[in-house]
Design an enzyme around this catalytic site. Structure first.
Site, PDB file in Angstrom:
ATOM      1  N   CYS A  45       0.831  -1.211   0.000  1.00  0.00           N
ATOM      2  CA  CYS A  45       0.000   0.000   0.000  1.00  0.00           C
ATOM      3  C   CYS A  45       0.860   1.253   0.000  1.00  0.00           C
ATOM      4  O   CYS A  45       0.522   2.250  -0.647  1.00  0.00           O
ATOM      5  CB  CYS A  45      -0.922   0.021   1.220  1.00  0.00           C
ATOM      6  SG  CYS A  45      -2.050  -1.375   1.288  1.00  0.00           S
TER       7      CYS A  45
HETATM    8  C1  BEZ Z   1       0.566  -4.568   1.803  1.00  0.00           C
HETATM    9  O1  BEZ Z   1       0.121  -3.474   1.511  1.00  0.00           O
HETATM   10  O2  BEZ Z   1       1.763  -4.817   1.739  1.00  0.00           O
HETATM   11  C2  BEZ Z   1      -0.342  -5.675   2.250  1.00  0.00           C
HETATM   12  C3  BEZ Z   1      -1.523  -5.360   2.899  1.00  0.00           C
HETATM   13  C4  BEZ Z   1      -2.346  -6.383   3.318  1.00  0.00           C
HETATM   14  C5  BEZ Z   1      -1.990  -7.711   3.072  1.00  0.00           C
HETATM   15  C6  BEZ Z   1      -0.815  -8.003   2.393  1.00  0.00           C
HETATM   16  C7  BEZ Z   1       0.020  -6.972   1.984  1.00  0.00           C
END
Ligand code: BEZ
Length: 211
Positions: A45
């Site tokens: 994210c």
């Molecule tokens: C991420 O943004 O890295 C992420 C968020 C939720 C689950 C897996 C990865």
């Protein structure tokens, strides 16, 4: 019930990192990319929200506003923005909606319980100035989005809104396009004076008309 292409994007009033906004009023005469992310302070994210900030000029050139959402609080978003700016070398200058009570999340069906009971999925909605939904895509949490593809779709949507054409597989802005099936071959020279190729009666190409 999930939202479908052509539906009016539900309107809402929300707390964001740029103050309170009412969605339709905020969109105004622009296009909008409304996208959800699973959680603040997560690696994928962080790269996504940074990439959207880095693409500001590309979005501006196309009259597109961007807005993100998750179920995290405003306080969390504001702390996280500092990390995004630092690590992605950018400035997040677009609003992030705080939706801890899941009001907008439920309006847009952003929790898919079999993926996660609590985190919003990675959905993208492209919304036109008419407030209608033009595209929806949902990615798994483990896969970061390709924002070049989002820009490519916006180019296609904006082109096909104004001309009787459609864009082929893997099309990029500037490449030849398909003449829409509704256009009779006899009328093509008048509508597309740059010329056309007829490969089959239903398979006709023409140079991109607005280039
Ligand atoms: C991420 O943004 O890295 C992420 C968020 C939720 C689950 C897996 C990865």
């Amino acid at each position: 019930m999930s939202l479908k292409l052509g539906d009016t994007a539900p309107d809402f009033t929300a707390q964001t990192t740029q103050g309170t906004i009412t969605f339709h009023e905020w969109i105004g005469n622009s296009w909008a990319v409304f996208f959800s992310h699973p959680a603040d302070f997560t690696p994928v994210c962080t790269t996504e929200l940074g990439t959207v900030a880095q693409y500001r000029e590309a979005f501006n050139q196309r009259n597109v506003k961007t807005i993100a959402i998750s179920v995290d609080t405003l306080e969390s978003h504001n702390k996280w923005i500092k990390d995004i700016n630092e690590t992605q070398r950018t400035i997040v200058d677009y609003p992030i909606i705080a939706d801890p009570n899941l009001v907008i999340t439920n309006l847009y069906d952003l929790i898919h319980p079999n993926a996660s009971e609590t985190a919003t999925v990675r959905s993208v909605f492209i919304i036109g100035p008419d407030k209608k939904i033009k595209l929806t895509i949902t990615y798994p949490a483990s896969t970061g989005r390709n924002f070049d593809e989002i820009i490519r779709v916006i180019d296609s949507l904006q082109l096909t809104t104004n001309y009787s054409v459609a864009t082929p597989a893997n099309w990029k802005n500037g490449e030849d396009v398909m003449v829409a099936p509704a256009v009779k071959t006899v009328d093509i020279p008048y509508i597309f004076p740059k010329g056309f190729k007829e490969v089959k009666p239903y398979l006709r190409t023409t140079p991109q008309p607005n280039k």
